[in-house]
Design a protein around this motif. Structure first.
Motif, short mmCIF file in Angstrom:
data_model
loop_
_atom_site.label_atom_id
_atom_site.label_comp_id
_atom_site.label_asym_id
_atom_site.label_seq_id
_atom_site.Cartn_x
_atom_site.Cartn_y
_atom_site.Cartn_z
N LEU A 70 47.20 73.77 2.65
CA LEU A 70 46.40 73.89 1.43
C LEU A 70 45.21 72.94 1.46
CD1 LEU A 70 46.08 75.23 -1.31
CD2 LEU A 70 47.56 73.48 -2.28
N ASN A 71 45.44 71.71 1.90
CA ASN A 71 44.34 70.76 1.99
C ASN A 71 43.29 71.19 3.00
OD1 ASN A 71 45.51 69.08 0.07
ND2 ASN A 71 46.64 67.90 1.61
N GLU A 72 43.74 71.86 4.06
CA GLU A 72 42.80 72.38 5.06
C GLU A 72 41.92 73.47 4.46
OE1 GLU A 72 41.11 72.71 8.96
OE2 GLU A 72 42.40 71.21 8.00
N ILE A 73 42.53 74.35 3.65
CA ILE A 73 41.76 75.41 3.00
C ILE A 73 40.73 74.82 2.05
CG2 ILE A 73 41.89 77.36 1.40
CD1 ILE A 73 44.65 77.96 2.60
N LEU A 74 41.14 73.82 1.26
CA LEU A 74 40.21 73.18 0.34
C LEU A 74 39.11 72.45 1.10
CD1 LEU A 74 42.75 71.75 -2.26
CD2 LEU A 74 41.33 73.79 -2.46
N GLY A 75 39.45 71.86 2.25
CA GLY A 75 38.44 71.19 3.06
C GLY A 75 37.40 72.14 3.61
N LEU A 76 37.84 73.34 4.02
CA LEU A 76 36.89 74.35 4.50
C LEU A 76 35.91 74.73 3.41
CD1 LEU A 76 39.24 76.73 6.52
CD2 LEU A 76 37.48 75.23 7.45
N GLU A 77 36.41 74.87 2.19
CA GLU A 77 35.54 75.24 1.07
C GLU A 77 34.52 74.16 0.80
OE1 GLU A 77 33.99 77.58 -1.91
OE2 GLU A 77 35.46 78.07 -0.37
N ARG A 78 34.95 72.89 0.83
CA ARG A 78 34.03 71.79 0.55
C ARG A 78 32.97 71.67 1.64
NH1 ARG A 78 38.89 69.14 -0.97
NH2 ARG A 78 38.99 68.19 1.09
N ASP A 79 33.40 71.76 2.91
CA ASP A 79 32.44 71.62 4.01
C ASP A 79 31.45 72.77 4.03
OD1 ASP A 79 33.65 69.30 4.74
OD2 ASP A 79 34.78 70.17 6.42
N GLY A 80 31.91 73.99 3.72
CA GLY A 80 31.02 75.13 3.71
C GLY A 80 29.96 75.01 2.64
N SER A 81 30.32 74.45 1.48
CA SER A 81 29.36 74.32 0.39
C SER A 81 28.37 73.21 0.63
CB SER A 81 30.10 74.08 -0.93
OG SER A 81 30.82 72.85 -0.88
N ARG A 82 28.75 72.22 1.50
CA ARG A 82 27.84 71.11 1.78
C ARG A 82 26.98 71.36 3.01
NH1 ARG A 82 32.44 67.49 0.93
NH2 ARG A 82 32.56 67.35 3.18
N SER A 83 27.20 72.44 3.74
CA SER A 83 26.55 72.62 5.03
C SER A 83 25.03 72.68 4.91
CB SER A 83 27.07 73.88 5.72
OG SER A 83 26.82 75.01 4.91
N GLY A 188 33.21 77.75 12.79
CA GLY A 188 33.76 76.56 12.14
C GLY A 188 33.94 76.82 10.66
N SER A 189 33.37 75.97 9.83
CA SER A 189 33.41 76.21 8.38
C SER A 189 32.10 76.78 7.87
CB SER A 189 33.72 74.89 7.64
OG SER A 189 32.73 73.92 7.92
N LEU A 190 31.18 77.10 8.77
CA LEU A 190 29.88 77.65 8.39
C LEU A 190 29.95 79.17 8.35
CD1 LEU A 190 26.85 77.12 7.82
CD2 LEU A 190 26.48 77.37 10.28
N ILE A 191 29.57 79.75 7.21
CA ILE A 191 29.55 81.21 7.04
C ILE A 191 28.13 81.65 6.74
CG2 ILE A 191 30.45 83.16 5.72
CD1 ILE A 191 32.88 81.48 5.04
N PHE A 192 27.63 82.63 7.48
CA PHE A 192 26.29 83.13 7.24
C PHE A 192 26.24 84.63 7.54
CE2 PHE A 192 26.46 81.60 11.59
CZ PHE A 192 25.86 82.60 12.32
N THR A 193 25.15 85.25 7.11
CA THR A 193 24.95 86.69 7.30
C THR A 193 23.90 86.92 8.38
OG1 THR A 193 25.44 87.07 4.96
CG2 THR A 193 24.38 88.86 6.15
N PHE A 194 24.14 87.92 9.20
CA PHE A 194 23.18 88.29 10.24
C PHE A 194 22.40 89.52 9.79
CE2 PHE A 194 21.87 90.82 13.89
CZ PHE A 194 21.16 89.87 14.63
N PHE A 195 21.08 89.44 9.87
CA PHE A 195 20.22 90.57 9.56
C PHE A 195 19.45 90.98 10.81
CE2 PHE A 195 20.55 88.27 5.49
CZ PHE A 195 21.13 89.27 4.72
#
Length: 267
Positions: A70-83, A188-195
């Motif tokens: 659970l802490n790993e999931i929350l960490g992914l969310e935090r890191d993704g929002s700060r990227s 990693g924890s970075l999520i982006f869209t490809f156009f």
């Protein structure tokens, strides 16, 4: 704070009785008692309440038995929002215009940039000495993945043996995979869209003289605008023109009044 403290107060009360978690520490564990109390409630008359209570029980069991996950999931969310440092939509756009291949992206410092590479291969990772697009994400490998353009085929994403893998639309890729317009990529924890942009369209010039044209009623004709600008320059440089009190405010007011009078006289 226990997991029971995180639940809304309306679900915590002295009228809850029952037992759901079996174990020697059930009497001393507040979360175990809470879960058993939730399961004992009569929710047959309200199916939606029963569904919500079921979700609460799943959450409690996950938290008590797999806190690390659970802490790993929350960490992914935090890191993704700060990227990117602020709320933006991260993306990479592959462009092939007149034989010129480039990647347009806002992943670098949150600013949109067009990038080129002699071999049409962009490496993505944490190590700025090895990769083209260096991103500060601790779940990225030093050299995580690559985006490569192959002539007459398109852009491919390849994982370069990263620790956390590369995903396209939620699926882990094992080999070079052709990217499509709108693909969701996770590194990693970075999520982006490809156009993908491989064509251009040139529109006809706007005809402001045509009576049915939107430009005729809404756009300022270029010639009168140029004349007004010339009149402003003459007013500013006329040695015989003077301001009432030397202030810039009066000068602007006089300028606006002058233009207004000229427009009125010209109909």
């Amino acid at each position: 704070m226990t997991s029971a403290d995180r639940l809304p107060s309306r679900f915590v009360g002295s009228d809850f009785v029952g037992s759901d978690f079996a174990g020697s520490n059930a009497a001393s564990d507040p979360s175990s008692n809470l879960s058993s109390n939730l399961s004992s409630m009569d929710t047959s008359a309200r199916p939606e309440l029963q569904e919500r209570l079921g979700l609460y029980q799943v959450f409690l069991r996950l938290y008590e038995n797999h806190r690390g996950l659970l802490n790993e999931i929350l960490g992914l969310e935090r890191d993704g929002s700060r990227s990117l440092g602020r709320h933006t939509t991260p993306y990479i756009q592959g462009m092939v215009i007149d034989q010129q291949v480039s990647l347009v992206t806002n992943l670098l410092h949150g600013r949109t940039q067009a990038t080129t590479q002699p071999q049409n291969t962009w490496l993505i990772g944490r190590d700025s000495c090895q990769v083209t697009l260096a991103l500060p994400d601790r779940r990225l490998s030093r050299c995580h993945a690559s985006v490569q353009y192959v002539e007459d085929q398109g852009f491919y994403l390849t994982d370069l043996g990263s620790s956390n893998g590369s995903l396209i639309n939620g699926e882990l890729i094992q080999r070079a995979t052709l990217l499509k317009d709108g693909d969701r990529i996770r590194l990693g924890s970075l999520i982006f869209t490809f156009f993908l942009c491989q064509s251009t369209h040139c529109f006809q010039p706007i005809n402001s003289d045509h009576p049915d044209s939107l430009a005729a009623g809404r756009c300022v004709p270029l010639a009168p605008l140029a004349q007004a600008q010339t009149k402003i320059e003459l007013l500013k440089t006329d040695p015989h023109s003077s301001l009432e009190d030397g202030s810039e405010i009066n000068f602007l007011e006089d300028t606006c009044s002058f233009i207004h009078k000229q427009n009125s006289s010209n109909g």
